[in-house]
Motif scaffolding. Structure first.
Motif, short mmCIF file in Angstrom:
data_model
loop_
_atom_site.label_atom_id
_atom_site.label_comp_id
_atom_site.label_asym_id
_atom_site.label_seq_id
_atom_site.Cartn_x
_atom_site.Cartn_y
_atom_site.Cartn_z
N ILE B 209 16.74 8.92 3.41
CA ILE B 209 16.20 8.68 2.06
C ILE B 209 16.54 9.86 1.15
CG2 ILE B 209 14.09 8.31 0.71
CD1 ILE B 209 14.85 5.98 2.53
N SER B 210 17.26 9.58 0.07
CA SER B 210 17.62 10.66 -0.84
C SER B 210 16.66 10.78 -2.00
CB SER B 210 19.05 10.45 -1.36
OG SER B 210 19.17 9.18 -1.96
N SER B 211 16.01 9.68 -2.39
CA SER B 211 14.97 9.80 -3.42
C SER B 211 13.99 8.64 -3.29
CB SER B 211 15.59 9.84 -4.82
OG SER B 211 15.73 8.54 -5.33
N ALA B 212 12.75 8.91 -3.64
CA ALA B 212 11.72 7.88 -3.58
C ALA B 212 10.78 8.07 -4.76
CB ALA B 212 10.95 7.96 -2.27
N ARG B 213 10.53 6.99 -5.48
CA ARG B 213 9.50 7.00 -6.53
C ARG B 213 8.49 5.93 -6.17
NH1 ARG B 213 11.16 9.52 -11.65
NH2 ARG B 213 9.44 8.42 -12.65
N GLU B 230 5.98 10.41 -1.97
CA GLU B 230 7.41 10.51 -2.30
C GLU B 230 8.05 11.67 -1.55
OE1 GLU B 230 7.38 11.02 -6.52
OE2 GLU B 230 6.86 8.93 -6.94
N ALA B 231 7.38 12.84 -1.61
CA ALA B 231 7.93 14.04 -0.98
C ALA B 231 8.06 13.85 0.53
CB ALA B 231 7.05 15.24 -1.31
N ALA B 232 7.07 13.16 1.11
CA ALA B 232 7.08 12.99 2.56
C ALA B 232 8.17 12.03 3.02
CB ALA B 232 5.72 12.49 3.04
N ASP B 240 9.00 4.27 11.98
CA ASP B 240 7.66 3.71 11.88
C ASP B 240 6.63 4.81 11.64
OD1 ASP B 240 8.67 1.23 12.22
OD2 ASP B 240 8.01 0.98 14.30
N ASP B 241 6.84 5.97 12.27
CA ASP B 241 5.92 7.09 12.06
C ASP B 241 5.96 7.58 10.61
OD1 ASP B 241 4.99 7.04 14.59
OD2 ASP B 241 6.15 8.77 15.32
N ASP B 242 7.17 7.65 10.06
CA ASP B 242 7.31 8.10 8.66
C ASP B 242 6.56 7.15 7.72
OD1 ASP B 242 9.01 10.18 9.40
OD2 ASP B 242 10.81 8.93 9.22
N LEU B 249 -0.98 9.25 3.64
CA LEU B 249 -0.93 10.18 2.51
C LEU B 249 -1.35 9.51 1.20
CD1 LEU B 249 2.37 12.17 3.19
CD2 LEU B 249 0.07 13.16 2.96
N ALA B 250 -1.02 8.21 1.09
CA ALA B 250 -1.35 7.49 -0.15
C ALA B 250 -2.86 7.47 -0.39
CB ALA B 250 -0.80 6.06 -0.09
#
Lengths: 177, 289
Positions: B209-213, B230-232, B240-242, B249-250
């Motif tokens: 993953i290069s970016s997530a919003r 996003e950072a995580a 699945d763990d991620d 975290l949410a």
């Protein structure tokens, strides 16, 4: 100017009851009337024009009983001011049946399928479905698609099962199924 | 259930509407009216004057500008939902608009009006924040752009000044190859969200993953970005763990207190599962870059 000034109770400046003249087409007939600016389109249709087929349930846009067609699209007449309808083409439930009382295919389908009990929600249901039928958009006649179509119209009698049947039957009668 | 008295003013241009806003203290802009008129029927709002902007044709335009979707202040939700050019540039718009009330409401309600109303549970403010969009305010001294981060201050409170009108909103197009998803939980279709989440995810050829919003609504006093999530997610391969960790975290973003619709704990549970769902969906529909 304070950002919250508009929250304070304020009164209009021009007169005790500001009025405006509107000219609109209702069920094919042009009408011109002077209305209070605050008059809701639902009240204009019922009290001004005496077209009492349009029903008023909640007056805050939740129940859908007051649904009419404005310029070909279904809309809540309780969430529109009559002055906003100046120049608009309005269609109400009174436009459905023939002058001799012959029901439209949509009305026939509701009758055949027992799609109403008390009937209070029916004019809003019919006008919403009519707008969708006439829009030329693809009809989804699955149970889910029909329930999505009527999701903005509350009925407290039927449990919706027979309304879903009526919509499907109406599409058959109208050659759309 | 009848609205209080008001002066009705029809503006023929946005300049005239702004001028009328200054001339009539206590005036409000009338666009679709699908939130304002019920508030008036309940007497929760009692503006001295309404400035109707529905007859300003310039404000009914949807334009694609540099790949971004610019929506005029009088554009109906339904017109934006059905606009193919807007869908091509940013498919999240159609995905989210499907959840905004019902078709008869979307036929009159405006997207910019919904942004200005700024209900903390409303979908479109969240989409503006998620996509990094902005609104354009016009006042007596000209126009300014306000980024979504600075526009939404609190439930039903924005940084618009009283003498300003929001003339348009701009939703940036999605990056080429980015995956996207939107998911909502409401008790009934068309209700405001108890919680809703949107995601835009980009992944490299190596699957990393290069970016997530990620953004959510219904869970706080305004729409929020889930920055920790996003950072995580960045630099992971979405194991699945991620994804499980992202949901956990949410939960910390939920600040809404218990209310008639849900407890805080229930909203945390919803937000976690919706976040996992949109991350999976956004990754799944992503095209290979």
């Amino acid at each position: 100017m304070s950002r919250h000034e508009h929250l304070e109770r304020s009164i209009p400046s021009t007169s005790a009851d500001p009025k405006a003249e509107v000219t609109l087409t209702v069920n094919g007939v042009s009408v011109t009337r002077e209305v209070s600016t605050r008059m809701l389109l639902s009240d204009f249709i019922r009290h001004g024009l005496r077209l009492t087929g349009t029903h008023v349930g909640c007056e805050h846009g939740v129940c859908g009983a007051c649904t009419v067609m404005i310029d070909g699209r279904a809309a809540r007449s309780c969430l529109t001011f009559a002055v906003q309808a100046d120049g608009a083409d309005i269609r109400t439930i009174e436009s459905e049946a023939e002058e001799d009382g012959t029901l439209s295919a949509l009305q026939q389908a509701f009758q055949e399928c027992h799609g109403l009990q008390c009937g209070y929600c029916t004019p809003g249901m019919i006008m919403n479905i009519r707008a969708h039928f006439d829009s030329g958009e693809e009809l989804d006649l699955s149970d889910e698609g029909i329930r999505e179509l009527i999701s903005g119209n509350l009925c407290r009698c039927t449990g919706y099962a027979n309304i879903v049947k009526a919509v499907r039957r109406a599409a058959e009668l109208a050659g759309k199924a | 259930m009848k609205p209080p008295l008001f002066d009705y003013l029809v503006a023929r241009s946005s300049e005239e509407a702004v001028k009328l806003l200054s001339e009539y203290p206590g005036a409000m802009i009338l666009a679709g009216g699908q939130s304002l008129i019920p508030a008036m029927n309940f007497r929760l709002a009692a503006p001295a004057a309404l400035i109707d902007i529905n007859r300003i044709s310039d404000l009914r335009r949807i334009d694609i500008v540099d790949g971004n979707v610019r929506v005029g202040a009088a554009v109906r939700h339904r017109d934006l939902e059905q606009n193919d050019a807007a869908f091509a540039a940013n498919p999240l718009l159609r995905a989210a608009l499907y959840h905004v009330a019902h078709v008869p409401i979307r036929n009159r309600g405006t997207t910019v009006g919904s942004l200005c109303h700024a209900d903390a549970a409303a979908e479109m403010p969240m989409v503006l924040l998620l996509t990094g969009g902005w609104v354009t305010a016009e006042g007596p001294s000209g126009q300014r752009d306000i980024p979504a981060e600075e526009f939404f201050e609190f439930h039903m409170t924005t940084s618009r000044e009283a003498d300003e009108m929001i003339v348009s909103a701009t939703f940036p197009g999605l990056p080429t190859g980015a995956g996207h998803a939107f998911a909502e939980f409401a008790r009934r279709k068309g209700d405001y969200a108890i919680a809703a989440v949107g995601a835009i995810v980009e992944r490299g050829a190596d699957g990393v993953i290069s970016s997530a919003r990620i953004a959510a609504c219904g869970i706080s006093s305004r729409p929020v970005r889930l920055s920790e999530v996003e950072a995580a997610l960045v630099d992971t391969k979405l194991s699945d763990d991620d994804i499980h960790r992202a949901g956990e975290l949410a939960k910390q973003s939920v600040t809404a207190p218990d209310d008639a619709h849900a407890t805080t704990a229930y909203r945390q549970h919803l937000l976690a599962s919706l976040t996992r769902r949109v991350v999976r969906q956004a990754a799944g529909i992503m095209k290979e870059s």
